[in-house]
Write a protein that holds these residues in place. Structure first.
Motif, PDB file in Angstrom:
ATOM      1  N   MET A  44      15.692   9.205   9.376  1.00  0.00           N
ATOM      2  CA  MET A  44      17.131   8.990   9.411  1.00  0.00           C
ATOM      3  C   MET A  44      17.736   9.487  10.735  1.00  0.00           C
ATOM      4  O   MET A  44      18.582   8.837  11.318  1.00  0.00           O
ATOM      5  CB  MET A  44      17.740   9.704   8.209  1.00  0.00           C
ATOM      6  N   ARG A  45      17.300  10.666  11.175  1.00  0.00           N
ATOM      7  CA  ARG A  45      17.833  11.208  12.428  1.00  0.00           C
ATOM      8  C   ARG A  45      17.433  10.343  13.619  1.00  0.00           C
ATOM      9  O   ARG A  45      18.231  10.117  14.514  1.00  0.00           O
ATOM     10  CB  ARG A  45      17.345  12.647  12.637  1.00  0.00           C
ATOM     11  N   ARG A  46      16.197   9.864  13.611  1.00  0.00           N
ATOM     12  CA  ARG A  46      15.752   9.020  14.715  1.00  0.00           C
ATOM     13  C   ARG A  46      16.551   7.724  14.760  1.00  0.00           C
ATOM     14  O   ARG A  46      16.965   7.290  15.836  1.00  0.00           O
ATOM     15  CB  ARG A  46      14.257   8.709  14.569  1.00  0.00           C
ATOM     16  N   ALA A  47      16.802   7.130  13.599  1.00  0.00           N
ATOM     17  CA  ALA A  47      17.596   5.894  13.551  1.00  0.00           C
ATOM     18  C   ALA A  47      19.011   6.149  14.058  1.00  0.00           C
ATOM     19  O   ALA A  47      19.576   5.337  14.798  1.00  0.00           O
ATOM     20  CB  ALA A  47      17.631   5.344  12.123  1.00  0.00           C
TER      21      ALA A  47
ATOM     22  N   LEU B 192      19.951   8.445  16.199  1.00  0.00           N
ATOM     23  CA  LEU B 192      19.871   8.630  17.647  1.00  0.00           C
ATOM     24  C   LEU B 192      19.743   7.286  18.365  1.00  0.00           C
ATOM     25  O   LEU B 192      20.434   7.033  19.358  1.00  0.00           O
ATOM     26  CB  LEU B 192      18.675   9.528  17.981  1.00  0.00           C
ATOM     27  N   ILE B 193      18.908   6.402  17.848  1.00  0.00           N
ATOM     28  CA  ILE B 193      18.705   5.090  18.471  1.00  0.00           C
ATOM     29  C   ILE B 193      19.991   4.274  18.437  1.00  0.00           C
ATOM     30  O   ILE B 193      20.400   3.689  19.447  1.00  0.00           O
ATOM     31  CB  ILE B 193      17.540   4.339  17.797  1.00  0.00           C
ATOM     32  N   VAL B 194      20.658   4.240  17.280  1.00  0.00           N
ATOM     33  CA  VAL B 194      21.914   3.473  17.172  1.00  0.00           C
ATOM     34  C   VAL B 194      22.965   4.046  18.112  1.00  0.00           C
ATOM     35  O   VAL B 194      23.683   3.303  18.785  1.00  0.00           O
ATOM     36  CB  VAL B 194      22.416   3.445  15.708  1.00  0.00           C
ATOM     37  N   GLY B 195      23.061   5.377  18.186  1.00  0.00           N
ATOM     38  CA  GLY B 195      24.014   6.003  19.107  1.00  0.00           C
ATOM     39  C   GLY B 195      23.747   5.632  20.550  1.00  0.00           C
ATOM     40  O   GLY B 195      24.669   5.308  21.305  1.00  0.00           O
ATOM     41  N   LEU B 196      22.480   5.637  20.947  1.00  0.00           N
ATOM     42  CA  LEU B 196      22.126   5.265  22.318  1.00  0.00           C
ATOM     43  C   LEU B 196      22.383   3.792  22.593  1.00  0.00           C
ATOM     44  O   LEU B 196      22.828   3.420  23.686  1.00  0.00           O
ATOM     45  CB  LEU B 196      20.651   5.598  22.589  1.00  0.00           C
TER      46      LEU B 196
ATOM     47  N   PRO C 234      26.102   1.567  25.861  1.00  0.00           N
ATOM     48  CA  PRO C 234      26.451   0.499  26.810  1.00  0.00           C
ATOM     49  C   PRO C 234      27.619  -0.359  26.320  1.00  0.00           C
ATOM     50  O   PRO C 234      28.424  -0.809  27.129  1.00  0.00           O
ATOM     51  CB  PRO C 234      25.166  -0.338  26.915  1.00  0.00           C
ATOM     52  N   ALA C 235      27.722  -0.551  25.000  1.00  0.00           N
ATOM     53  CA  ALA C 235      28.854  -1.324  24.470  1.00  0.00           C
ATOM     54  C   ALA C 235      30.170  -0.626  24.773  1.00  0.00           C
ATOM     55  O   ALA C 235      31.165  -1.255  25.137  1.00  0.00           O
ATOM     56  CB  ALA C 235      28.693  -1.531  22.964  1.00  0.00           C
TER      57      ALA C 235
ATOM     58  N   ILE D 257      32.186   7.169  17.503  1.00  0.00           N
ATOM     59  CA  ILE D 257      31.084   6.446  16.856  1.00  0.00           C
ATOM     60  C   ILE D 257      29.743   6.900  17.426  1.00  0.00           C
ATOM     61  O   ILE D 257      28.885   7.399  16.696  1.00  0.00           O
ATOM     62  CB  ILE D 257      31.260   4.920  16.996  1.00  0.00           C
ATOM     63  N   ALA D 258      29.535   6.735  18.733  1.00  0.00           N
ATOM     64  CA  ALA D 258      28.246   7.125  19.334  1.00  0.00           C
ATOM     65  C   ALA D 258      28.045   8.641  19.272  1.00  0.00           C
ATOM     66  O   ALA D 258      26.941   9.105  18.963  1.00  0.00           O
ATOM     67  CB  ALA D 258      28.164   6.630  20.777  1.00  0.00           C
ATOM     68  N   ALA D 259      29.084   9.421  19.551  1.00  0.00           N
ATOM     69  CA  ALA D 259      28.943  10.885  19.586  1.00  0.00           C
ATOM     70  C   ALA D 259      28.452  11.465  18.255  1.00  0.00           C
ATOM     71  O   ALA D 259      27.514  12.265  18.248  1.00  0.00           O
ATOM     72  CB  ALA D 259      30.256  11.539  20.019  1.00  0.00           C
TER      73      ALA D 259
END
Length: 197
Positions: free
Chosen positions: A1-4, A6-10, A14-15, A38-40
């Motif tokens: 869950m944490r990895r997902a 992190l990936i979505v945040g990264l 760019p968006a 959202i990303a933070a």
């Protein structure tokens, strides 16, 4: 869950940068909200309890209340007309602005998600305070009777209409993100209260 998370945040970063680079208040506000609201939190959750977690590395400094004040100063400061104009006319200033939004948001969410006595209760207060100041700023921008940022007008909207839509974006995304985060944290606190000494 944490990895997902992190990936979505990264992936979202760019968006946010692309949105902020668009002309007009709506684009800039969308970029800000993607970074800070959202990303933070996704990045903070993804990095929680890792060696990159600032709340774990500096627990006495990265506290919920202190970081909510850092976030408040960042958000309100970059919406002063002079700084807003600087970020709109200089790419380097826009990059610094977006980086500061992301950093302030990440530090706040990291502080709130950190572990320790009374951290969750302080986190609820910090997120609700942030939601209130985001609501106030969004309302001030959206309900202003004159353009606060006249140079930002673009395309199909005049400066005031664009500013009003930008205020709505801040209210809908920024204020809602922190309010819902505060409620979710409060729910966990009510389900699993901090142990009393």
């Amino acid at each position: 869950m944490r990895r997902a998370s992190l990936i979505v945040g990264l992936v979202l970063l760019p968006a946010g940068w692309l949105a902020a680079a668009q002309a007009g208040m709506v684009g800039h506000m969308a970029g800000h909200m993607i970074a800070v609201a959202i990303a933070a939190p996704l990045l903070a959750f993804g990095l929680a309890d890792s060696r990159f977690d600032p709340a774990r590395r500096w627990p006495q400094t990265v506290t919920p209340l202190a970081m909510s004040l850092v976030e408040l100063a960042t958000v309100w400061g970059w919406h002063l007309p002079a700084l807003r104009m600087l970020a709109d006319t200089h790419l380097a200033a826009m990059i610094v602005e977006q980086a500061m939004f992301l950093l302030a948001g990440w530090l706040l969410w990291a502080a709130v998600l950190g572990t320790g006595p009374d951290r969750r209760a302080a986190g609820v207060g910090a997120l609700l305070l942030t939601s209130m100041h985001m609501t106030l700023l969004g309302a001030l921008i959206g309900l202003a009777r004159r353009p606060l940022y006249p140079a930002m007008a673009h395309g199909m909207h005049d400066a005031l209409a664009d500013q009003q839509l930008g205020g709505v974006v801040m209210l809908m995304i920024g204020a809602a993100s922190y309010f819902l985060g505060g409620l979710a944290l409060l729910a966990t606190l009510l389900r699993h209260p901090e142990p009393t000494p």
